[in-house]
Design a protein around this motif. Structure first.
Motif, PDB file in Angstrom:
ATOM      1  N   ASP A 245       0.801  -1.221   0.000  1.00  0.00           N
ATOM      2  CA  ASP A 245       0.000   0.000   0.000  1.00  0.00           C
ATOM      3  C   ASP A 245       0.834   1.273   0.000  1.00  0.00           C
ATOM      4  OD1 ASP A 245      -2.347  -1.411  -0.079  1.00  0.00           O
ATOM      5  OD2 ASP A 245      -2.548  -1.497   2.100  1.00  0.00           O
ATOM      6  N   THR A 246       1.970   1.242   0.664  1.00  0.00           N
ATOM      7  CA  THR A 246       2.783   2.459   0.646  1.00  0.00           C
ATOM      8  C   THR A 246       3.278   2.706  -0.771  1.00  0.00           C
ATOM      9  OG1 THR A 246       4.705   1.177   1.358  1.00  0.00           O
ATOM     10  CG2 THR A 246       3.499   2.339   3.051  1.00  0.00           C
ATOM     11  N   CYS A 249       0.505   4.211  -2.795  1.00  0.00           N
ATOM     12  CA  CYS A 249       0.309   5.646  -2.549  1.00  0.00           C
ATOM     13  C   CYS A 249       1.411   6.466  -3.192  1.00  0.00           C
ATOM     14  CB  CYS A 249       0.222   5.919  -1.053  1.00  0.00           C
ATOM     15  SG  CYS A 249      -1.327   5.339  -0.339  1.00  0.00           S
ATOM     16  N   SER A 253       1.094   9.425  -6.042  1.00  0.00           N
ATOM     17  CA  SER A 253       1.763  10.731  -6.003  1.00  0.00           C
ATOM     18  C   SER A 253       2.549  10.983  -7.276  1.00  0.00           C
ATOM     19  CB  SER A 253       2.744  10.795  -4.818  1.00  0.00           C
ATOM     20  OG  SER A 253       2.054  10.798  -3.606  1.00  0.00           O
ATOM     21  N   THR A 277      -3.881   1.895   7.154  1.00  0.00           N
ATOM     22  CA  THR A 277      -3.985   2.356   5.771  1.00  0.00           C
ATOM     23  C   THR A 277      -5.415   2.752   5.443  1.00  0.00           C
ATOM     24  OG1 THR A 277      -2.299   0.732   5.231  1.00  0.00           O
ATOM     25  CG2 THR A 277      -3.445   1.771   3.393  1.00  0.00           C
ATOM     26  N   ALA A 281      -5.572   6.346   4.189  1.00  0.00           N
ATOM     27  CA  ALA A 281      -5.796   6.384   2.744  1.00  0.00           C
ATOM     28  C   ALA A 281      -7.025   5.551   2.407  1.00  0.00           C
ATOM     29  CB  ALA A 281      -4.559   5.869   2.008  1.00  0.00           C
ATOM     30  N   LEU A 284      -7.944   4.106  -1.146  1.00  0.00           N
ATOM     31  CA  LEU A 284      -7.118   3.127  -1.856  1.00  0.00           C
ATOM     32  C   LEU A 284      -7.794   1.762  -1.961  1.00  0.00           C
ATOM     33  CD1 LEU A 284      -4.284   2.676  -3.132  1.00  0.00           C
ATOM     34  CD2 LEU A 284      -3.585   1.783  -0.896  1.00  0.00           C
ATOM     35  N   THR A 286      -7.417  -2.058  -2.356  1.00  0.00           N
ATOM     36  CA  THR A 286      -6.263  -2.885  -1.990  1.00  0.00           C
ATOM     37  C   THR A 286      -6.671  -4.293  -1.597  1.00  0.00           C
ATOM     38  OG1 THR A 286      -4.337  -2.995  -0.505  1.00  0.00           O
ATOM     39  CG2 THR A 286      -6.361  -2.091   0.425  1.00  0.00           C
ATOM     40  N   THR A 326      -9.746   3.909  -6.067  1.00  0.00           N
ATOM     41  CA  THR A 326      -8.613   4.014  -6.991  1.00  0.00           C
ATOM     42  C   THR A 326      -8.632   2.926  -8.057  1.00  0.00           C
ATOM     43  OG1 THR A 326      -7.147   2.683  -5.608  1.00  0.00           O
ATOM     44  CG2 THR A 326      -7.181   5.063  -5.204  1.00  0.00           C
TER      45      THR A 326
ATOM     46  N   LEU B 280       1.139   8.057   2.951  1.00  0.00           N
ATOM     47  CA  LEU B 280      -0.231   7.562   2.777  1.00  0.00           C
ATOM     48  C   LEU B 280      -1.235   8.700   2.637  1.00  0.00           C
ATOM     49  CD1 LEU B 280      -0.367   4.561   5.278  1.00  0.00           C
ATOM     50  CD2 LEU B 280       0.055   4.520   2.819  1.00  0.00           C
ATOM     51  N   ALA B 281      -0.965   9.815   3.298  1.00  0.00           N
ATOM     52  CA  ALA B 281      -1.901  10.939   3.245  1.00  0.00           C
ATOM     53  C   ALA B 281      -1.121  12.221   2.994  1.00  0.00           C
ATOM     54  CB  ALA B 281      -2.689  11.026   4.546  1.00  0.00           C
TER      55      ALA B 281
END
Lengths: 327, 327
Positions: A245-246, A249, A253, A277, A281, A284, A286, A326, B280-281
DNA sequence: ATGAAAGCGCTAACAG
DNA sequence: CTGTTAGCGCTTTCAT
């Protein structure tokens, strides 16, 4: 400096023998009410604290479990470590954490020290492998999402299933160019099954798999640079299945830098779905690992080994998809 | 079951005394090359592992530091624990973690056990207070963002300054109704200074402070319910200064339920600014604590106490604002 | 119901 | 350069 009160002092204060004092301390054997009272008085008066180390030496056990993870500062490993700690604590164990940072030297150094009777068992989720110490037959070990050797049971979630879910979601969304990011190929890990699933699903749909290698412990900047390369190499990309997940994200970005809007121009599916998470977020999409269950099963297996010397088989647990926006 | 090889066995195998074997093990004293070789051979042959516990008993130290935090599964405490672990590891210490979950009973139980010579020192960031064990004069302790008692040095970031920065930002954004969330009032903590700053700044601007009490360890659902109440009680709210980043994100989620757009209708400033949060945010505007420095200073102070019995004063470190898009 | 003594595995004075 | 001996603080047979 230190509190030098030992059991002998308590015994003298109470006018009994060390043995009796020990028995009071451990609620063991026959004792008269008065003796118990006397000894307890003495303990309070002297502010006696038993010395855990001495006890451990005699018993040859520490009631400590070592946790070796790449880092604990991550929604997945953080939650896992947290849940493991809670469960183990309930069962009388305390937890020693070692963050390997995916540095094999540090991992080995940890192992070396922990093998020296410092812990009763080990739960390993680090991403290295093949360290000879893991073959040490005397220390109960459970691996999480990582194959270490044939003797060591692995607790993992269904990575293949996760890979299928993620890839299929992107296909269902109409993606034509789906890219996957994954860790290094140089060791056998259940994590690789995600890649396998991704490849299988794409093949079935006559699409070409493209996987970018990332490493869990890279800096964010290094990861971002890798992700930028994805957009440079494949401007037509419209779906990404990220290793975690990181990374997902970070990809989002970076996508913004390339003026790709999520989910309009690009769909992204992450992996892990830790509680933190979904707070930080929530948007997201996931694949959600059953973190609590991983912790529960891992501790069960470990305790069976430590306390009854029972060997367990590896366990695979189901995953599900968390629907964000997403993908 | 266990590897019963002890130093005595090594000594016999090598045909020397236990002492000599010990000296080889510790590279201490005068030894002939041949003796060293013989002993090392024996160690390898028997797969000898020194017993840490025995060593600890003699030395009266464990090279273990206990970390007591409400939870490690949180961007702030997770990063802090991670950095502390790294620093302490470099300095020869390993780390025992205890998540108190803000449960005073569990915290006390941890403390009890750790005080029994199981650790050489303690770093405490839990949110409870007034436990009598903390007065135990024999265990070096450092507190993080929490006043425990006069003897225990506190390492904290400048909470007042953070409160000023956050509140001022919301004012500069034109907010007219600014609400603050904060932990319980029932103990003195540097964290309360954020509230103080918030109140002072609002007072200076002729605005009425409104603080909602939240608790760090509530479930997300319980927190959300509290935040919903904010919007019900104060539909005119246009700025929120949250106690931490997870709360800030939850508030943003809840705001959506009330059809409040961030930052159009509502500005939000968080607190902590851990690295994981900014991944994440990234959009979240937040007060960034100097986590690495907190860790560095805390370990320095702890080591000074453990190794040189030096008492240190409390330390306050500066914060800064991370500019996202939510305020 | 209580105590004496041995020992968990290691280290460090103190001799030689 | 190496060995003997005495603990570190606790638990536990084995006596009494």
């Amino acid at each position: 400096m230190k509190n030098n009160i030992k059991l002998d002092d308590v015994a003298k204060e109470a006018g009994v023998s060390k043995t009796t004092a020990s028995r009071v301390l451990n609620h063991r054997g026959y004792l008269s009410k008065e003796t118990i009272a006397k000894v307890q008085q003495a303990m309070i008066k002297l502010n006696y604290r038993p010395n855990t180390i001495a006890r451990q030496l005699y018993k040859q056990q520490t009631k400590l479990v070592g946790l070796i993870f790449p880092t604990i500062n991550n929604p997945f490993f953080g939650q896992l470590a947290n849940e493991l700690e809670q469960l183990l604590y309930q069962q009388g164990y305390k937890v020693l954490v070692g963050n390997s940072g995916n540095d094999p030297a540090k991992e080995e150094s940890y192992l070396h020290q922990l093998l020296e009777r410092q812990v009763d068992g080990l739960i390993v989720g680090a991403h290295n492998q093949g360290l000879p110490e893991y073959h040490h037959p005397n220390l109960p070990i459970v691996a999480i999402d990582q194959k270490m050797n044939d003797d060591i049971p692995v607790v993992s979630s269904d990575n293949y299933q996760g890979g299928v879910l993620a890839t299929q979601r992107l296909l269902d969304d109409g993606c034509k160019c789906i890219i996957h990011t994954n860790g290094p190929l140089n060791f056998i890990s259940p994590t690789q099954n995600r890649r396998l699933a991704y490849q299988d699903v794409l093949a079935k749909n006559k699409l070409t798999p493209i996987t970018y290698r990332t490493d869990f412990c890279w800096s964010n900047e290094k990861k971002k640079e890798t992700f930028r390369q994805i957009f440079r190499d494949h401007p037509e990309v419209d779906g990404i299945f990220a290793a975690n997940d990181t990374d997902a994200c970070l990809i989002i970005s970076v996508a913004a830098e390339f003026h790709k809007q999520v989910p309009t121009d690009l769909k992204v599916v992450g992996y892990d779905g830790a509680a933190m998470t979904t707070v930080l977020a929530p948007q997201l999409t996931t694949i959600q690992q059953p973190i609590s269950q991983l912790a529960t099963v891992a501790t069960q297996i470990l305790r069976a080994k430590i306390e009854k010397n029972e060997n367990s088989k590896s366990v695979t647990l189901p995953v599900k998809i968390h629907n964000g926006t997403t993908a």
